[in-house]
Design a protein around this motif. Structure first.
Motif, PDB file in Angstrom:
ATOM      1  N   GLY A 121       0.838  -1.188   0.000  1.00  0.00           N
ATOM      2  CA  GLY A 121       0.000   0.000   0.000  1.00  0.00           C
ATOM      3  C   GLY A 121       0.872   1.237   0.000  1.00  0.00           C
ATOM      4  N   GLN A 122       0.407   2.298  -0.641  1.00  0.00           N
ATOM      5  CA  GLN A 122       1.202   3.521  -0.731  1.00  0.00           C
ATOM      6  C   GLN A 122       1.286   4.221   0.621  1.00  0.00           C
ATOM      7  OE1 GLN A 122       0.166   5.930  -4.069  1.00  0.00           O
ATOM      8  NE2 GLN A 122       1.531   7.619  -3.524  1.00  0.00           N
ATOM      9  N   ALA A 123       2.461   4.804   0.898  1.00  0.00           N
ATOM     10  CA  ALA A 123       2.695   5.511   2.153  1.00  0.00           C
ATOM     11  C   ALA A 123       3.631   6.687   1.885  1.00  0.00           C
ATOM     12  CB  ALA A 123       3.294   4.571   3.196  1.00  0.00           C
ATOM     13  N   LEU A 124       3.971   7.399   2.952  1.00  0.00           N
ATOM     14  CA  LEU A 124       4.845   8.569   2.851  1.00  0.00           C
ATOM     15  C   LEU A 124       6.043   8.405   3.776  1.00  0.00           C
ATOM     16  CD1 LEU A 124       2.059  11.286   3.033  1.00  0.00           C
ATOM     17  CD2 LEU A 124       3.456  10.812   1.011  1.00  0.00           C
ATOM     18  N   LEU A 125       7.229   8.697   3.245  1.00  0.00           N
ATOM     19  CA  LEU A 125       8.461   8.734   4.029  1.00  0.00           C
ATOM     20  C   LEU A 125       8.808  10.194   4.276  1.00  0.00           C
ATOM     21  CD1 LEU A 125      10.928   6.910   5.034  1.00  0.00           C
ATOM     22  CD2 LEU A 125      12.061   7.674   2.945  1.00  0.00           C
ATOM     23  N   VAL A 126       9.082  10.543   5.542  1.00  0.00           N
ATOM     24  CA  VAL A 126       9.421  11.926   5.890  1.00  0.00           C
ATOM     25  C   VAL A 126      10.679  11.928   6.749  1.00  0.00           C
ATOM     26  CG1 VAL A 126       7.026  12.713   5.765  1.00  0.00           C
ATOM     27  CG2 VAL A 126       7.943  11.884   7.950  1.00  0.00           C
ATOM     28  N   ASN A 127      11.225  13.119   6.966  1.00  0.00           N
ATOM     29  CA  ASN A 127      12.370  13.237   7.861  1.00  0.00           C
ATOM     30  C   ASN A 127      11.949  12.920   9.296  1.00  0.00           C
ATOM     31  OD1 ASN A 127      14.643  14.079   6.182  1.00  0.00           O
ATOM     32  ND2 ASN A 127      13.432  15.913   5.765  1.00  0.00           N
TER      33      ASN A 127
ATOM     34  N   LYS B 239      15.650  18.626   2.577  1.00  0.00           N
ATOM     35  CA  LYS B 239      14.380  19.364   2.678  1.00  0.00           C
ATOM     36  C   LYS B 239      14.018  20.118   1.402  1.00  0.00           C
ATOM     37  CE  LYS B 239      14.694  19.494   7.681  1.00  0.00           C
ATOM     38  NZ  LYS B 239      14.599  20.260   8.939  1.00  0.00           N
ATOM     39  N   GLN B 240      14.482  19.574   0.285  1.00  0.00           N
ATOM     40  CA  GLN B 240      14.034  20.091  -1.008  1.00  0.00           C
ATOM     41  C   GLN B 240      12.645  19.559  -1.346  1.00  0.00           C
ATOM     42  OE1 GLN B 240      17.774  18.483  -2.740  1.00  0.00           O
ATOM     43  NE2 GLN B 240      17.917  20.457  -3.796  1.00  0.00           N
ATOM     44  N   VAL B 241      12.283  18.442  -0.724  1.00  0.00           N
ATOM     45  CA  VAL B 241      10.927  17.902  -0.791  1.00  0.00           C
ATOM     46  C   VAL B 241      10.494  17.584   0.634  1.00  0.00           C
ATOM     47  CG1 VAL B 241      11.260  16.939  -3.106  1.00  0.00           C
ATOM     48  CG2 VAL B 241      11.714  15.509  -1.103  1.00  0.00           C
ATOM     49  N   VAL B 242       9.185  17.497   0.844  1.00  0.00           N
ATOM     50  CA  VAL B 242       8.697  17.226   2.206  1.00  0.00           C
ATOM     51  C   VAL B 242       8.508  15.740   2.450  1.00  0.00           C
ATOM     52  CG1 VAL B 242       7.566  19.474   2.394  1.00  0.00           C
ATOM     53  CG2 VAL B 242       6.258  17.489   1.549  1.00  0.00           C
ATOM     54  N   ALA B 243       8.460  14.946   1.359  1.00  0.00           N
ATOM     55  CA  ALA B 243       8.211  13.514   1.529  1.00  0.00           C
ATOM     56  C   ALA B 243       8.646  12.756   0.279  1.00  0.00           C
ATOM     57  CB  ALA B 243       6.729  13.257   1.806  1.00  0.00           C
ATOM     58  N   VAL B 244       8.805  11.470   0.467  1.00  0.00           N
ATOM     59  CA  VAL B 244       8.980  10.529  -0.639  1.00  0.00           C
ATOM     60  C   VAL B 244       7.789   9.586  -0.566  1.00  0.00           C
ATOM     61  CG1 VAL B 244      10.407   8.693  -1.617  1.00  0.00           C
ATOM     62  CG2 VAL B 244      11.490  10.656  -0.481  1.00  0.00           C
ATOM     63  N   THR B 245       7.207   9.262  -1.709  1.00  0.00           N
ATOM     64  CA  THR B 245       6.071   8.348  -1.669  1.00  0.00           C
ATOM     65  C   THR B 245       6.245   7.180  -2.618  1.00  0.00           C
ATOM     66  OG1 THR B 245       3.657   8.192  -1.681  1.00  0.00           O
ATOM     67  CG2 THR B 245       4.652   9.562  -3.403  1.00  0.00           C
TER      68      THR B 245
ATOM     69  N   LYS C  54      -0.691  12.282   6.981  1.00  0.00           N
ATOM     70  CA  LYS C  54      -1.638  11.694   6.026  1.00  0.00           C
ATOM     71  C   LYS C  54      -1.409  12.331   4.659  1.00  0.00           C
ATOM     72  CE  LYS C  54      -5.286  14.876   7.579  1.00  0.00           C
ATOM     73  NZ  LYS C  54      -4.371  15.640   8.466  1.00  0.00           N
ATOM     74  N   PRO C  55      -1.873  11.700   3.590  1.00  0.00           N
ATOM     75  CA  PRO C  55      -1.582  12.212   2.246  1.00  0.00           C
ATOM     76  C   PRO C  55      -2.157  13.603   1.988  1.00  0.00           C
ATOM     77  CG  PRO C  55      -3.170  10.410   2.158  1.00  0.00           C
ATOM     78  CD  PRO C  55      -2.595  10.415   3.534  1.00  0.00           C
ATOM     79  N   GLU C  56      -3.261  13.942   2.634  1.00  0.00           N
ATOM     80  CA  GLU C  56      -3.842  15.275   2.455  1.00  0.00           C
ATOM     81  C   GLU C  56      -2.883  16.379   2.897  1.00  0.00           C
ATOM     82  OE1 GLU C  56      -7.162  12.359   2.590  1.00  0.00           O
ATOM     83  OE2 GLU C  56      -5.365  12.703   3.812  1.00  0.00           O
ATOM     84  N   ASP C  57      -1.933  16.053   3.750  1.00  0.00           N
ATOM     85  CA  ASP C  57      -0.997  17.051   4.275  1.00  0.00           C
ATOM     86  C   ASP C  57       0.039  17.498   3.248  1.00  0.00           C
ATOM     87  OD1 ASP C  57      -2.244  16.949   6.740  1.00  0.00           O
ATOM     88  OD2 ASP C  57      -0.885  15.430   7.543  1.00  0.00           O
ATOM     89  N   VAL C  58       0.153  16.796   2.110  1.00  0.00           N
ATOM     90  CA  VAL C  58       1.166  17.177   1.117  1.00  0.00           C
ATOM     91  C   VAL C  58       0.571  17.988  -0.034  1.00  0.00           C
ATOM     92  CG1 VAL C  58       2.622  15.187   1.674  1.00  0.00           C
ATOM     93  CG2 VAL C  58       0.978  15.022  -0.218  1.00  0.00           C
ATOM     94  N   ALA C  59      -0.676  18.359   0.053  1.00  0.00           N
ATOM     95  CA  ALA C  59      -1.301  19.153  -1.010  1.00  0.00           C
ATOM     96  C   ALA C  59      -0.524  20.446  -1.224  1.00  0.00           C
ATOM     97  CB  ALA C  59      -2.748  19.477  -0.646  1.00  0.00           C
ATOM     98  N   GLY C  60      -0.146  20.701  -2.498  1.00  0.00           N
ATOM     99  CA  GLY C  60       0.596  21.901  -2.844  1.00  0.00           C
ATOM    100  C   GLY C  60       2.065  21.865  -2.472  1.00  0.00           C
ATOM    101  N   LYS C  61       2.534  20.748  -1.930  1.00  0.00           N
ATOM    102  CA  LYS C  61       3.930  20.632  -1.500  1.00  0.00           C
ATOM    103  C   LYS C  61       4.696  19.680  -2.414  1.00  0.00           C
ATOM    104  CE  LYS C  61       2.645  21.506   3.317  1.00  0.00           C
ATOM    105  NZ  LYS C  61       2.589  20.951   4.689  1.00  0.00           N
ATOM    106  N   LYS C  62       6.019  19.779  -2.352  1.00  0.00           N
ATOM    107  CA  LYS C  62       6.874  18.964  -3.221  1.00  0.00           C
ATOM    108  C   LYS C  62       7.096  17.575  -2.607  1.00  0.00           C
ATOM    109  CE  LYS C  62       9.342  22.794  -5.430  1.00  0.00           C
ATOM    110  NZ  LYS C  62      10.652  23.414  -5.700  1.00  0.00           N
ATOM    111  N   VAL C  63       6.803  16.567  -3.417  1.00  0.00           N
ATOM    112  CA  VAL C  63       6.960  15.179  -3.000  1.00  0.00           C
ATOM    113  C   VAL C  63       7.725  14.439  -4.092  1.00  0.00           C
ATOM    114  CG1 VAL C  63       5.764  13.025  -2.450  1.00  0.00           C
ATOM    115  CG2 VAL C  63       4.830  15.210  -1.662  1.00  0.00           C
ATOM    116  N   CYS C  64       8.714  13.669  -3.704  1.00  0.00           N
ATOM    117  CA  CYS C  64       9.530  12.938  -4.671  1.00  0.00           C
ATOM    118  C   CYS C  64       8.976  11.529  -4.882  1.00  0.00           C
ATOM    119  CB  CYS C  64      10.979  12.851  -4.187  1.00  0.00           C
ATOM    120  SG  CYS C  64      12.127  12.212  -5.444  1.00  0.00           S
ATOM    121  N   SER C  65       8.935  11.129  -6.148  1.00  0.00           N
ATOM    122  CA  SER C  65       8.563   9.767  -6.499  1.00  0.00           C
ATOM    123  C   SER C  65       9.193   9.453  -7.855  1.00  0.00           C
ATOM    124  CB  SER C  65       7.044   9.599  -6.541  1.00  0.00           C
ATOM    125  OG  SER C  65       6.703   8.228  -6.531  1.00  0.00           O
TER     126      SER C  65
END
Length: 291
Positions: free
Chosen positions: A144-150, A203-209, A158-169
């Protein structure tokens, strides 16, 4: 003096060799799979062709801890790799006769279509778009998809928290599409998930998914740097074994082997030798999709 120097050099060489052996042993789990000596197949099938050739080419990831990662000896290790070895064994092919080819998210279909690989076992999510180009045996695992953060970031749970933010995939991956289209993140593309780690660290992105099992491998390697934003997943990602689109006989044969692996314990053994060292639950084989 010359004799003493020579002796010291010999000791250093021996110590280096021992260290290399030790590190190699820590590179990932593996099981011993014995090829079926009496394997025989109907004439003209892919199984017969591979059995006669006594070799198979399998595409997998080289940078996915727990599932497919290149070890210090240059050979990949992980759950996907063990599934490949088990299938090869049923074809009567020994592990050392498998050619492992690195496949990344954006080239898996093309490698199958071009005949560069016989199979792809590479955290490969089954979806309708891909089924237009290739066939899938399985699924053999559901992630299942998830988010990796610092580690010090508590702002994303939760995924809604990355709206408008940079996420690497990874370019061309299912997670990249989902996080952009469903959760309005700004995707920063990369060739591999490993290439996403430095932008996250800096911190160039907020998460990896990507899938939770892949991200869990990165957390296991660097627990002081990264964490999963949550233990919850927000998609279902059925992993399949990719092969030529119209090779129904081969696909059905692989499906039969997967079900046999579940019954005879091969599946559990492969899991516990690899991903199960970190993810302390043994999955059940998902219902096979015999479309």
């Amino acid at each position: 003096m010359k004799s003493l120097i020579t002796r010291r050099k010999s000791l250093l060489v021996a110590a280096s060799a021992a260290l290399a052996l030790s590190l190699s042993a820590c590179g990932g789990g593996s099981t011993t799979t014995t090829p079926v000596a009496s394997a025989s197949f109907e004439a003209g099938t892919t199984m017969e062709k591979l059995n006669k050739a006594q070799k198979i080419t399998i595409g997998t990831k080289f940078d996915q801890p727990l599932f497919g990662q290149k070890g210090l000896d240059g050979k990949p290790v992980g759950f996907d790799v063990e599934m490949g070895k088990a299938i090869a064994a049923k074809l009567g092919i020994a592990p050392d006769k498998i050619e492992w080819v690195e496949t990344v998210s954006q080239n898996r279909e093309s490698f199958i279509e071009q005949g560069r690989v016989d199979l792809v076992i590479a955290t490969y999510t089954i979806n309708d778009a891909r089924k237009e180009k290739v066939a899938f045996a399985g699924p053999y695992y559901e992630a299942g998809q998830a988010l990796l953060v610092n580690k010090d970031d508590n702002s994303i749970t939760k995924p809604e928290d990355v709206a408008g933010k940079k996420v690497c995939s990874v370019t061309g991956s299912t997670p990249a599409k989902t996080i952009a289209e469903k959760y309005n993140a700004e995707v920063v593309p990369a060739a591999t998930y490993t290439a996403c780690l430095e932008p996250l660290r800096n911190k160039q992105v907020v998460a990896v998914t990507t899938d939770n099992v892949i991200l869990a491998g990165y957390v296991d390697k660097e627990p002081d740097a990264f964490k999963l934003a949550s233990d919850e997943t927000f998609t279902k990602e059925p992993y399949g074994i990719g092969l030529k689109k119209d090779d129904t006989v081969f696909r059905n044969w692989i499906n039969d082997q997967l079900e046999a692996f579940q019954k005879d314990g091969e599946y559990k053994k492969a899991w516990e030798a690899t991903a199960g060292k970190v993810i302390k639950t043994t999955p059940e084989l998902p219902a096979i999709n015999r479309y």
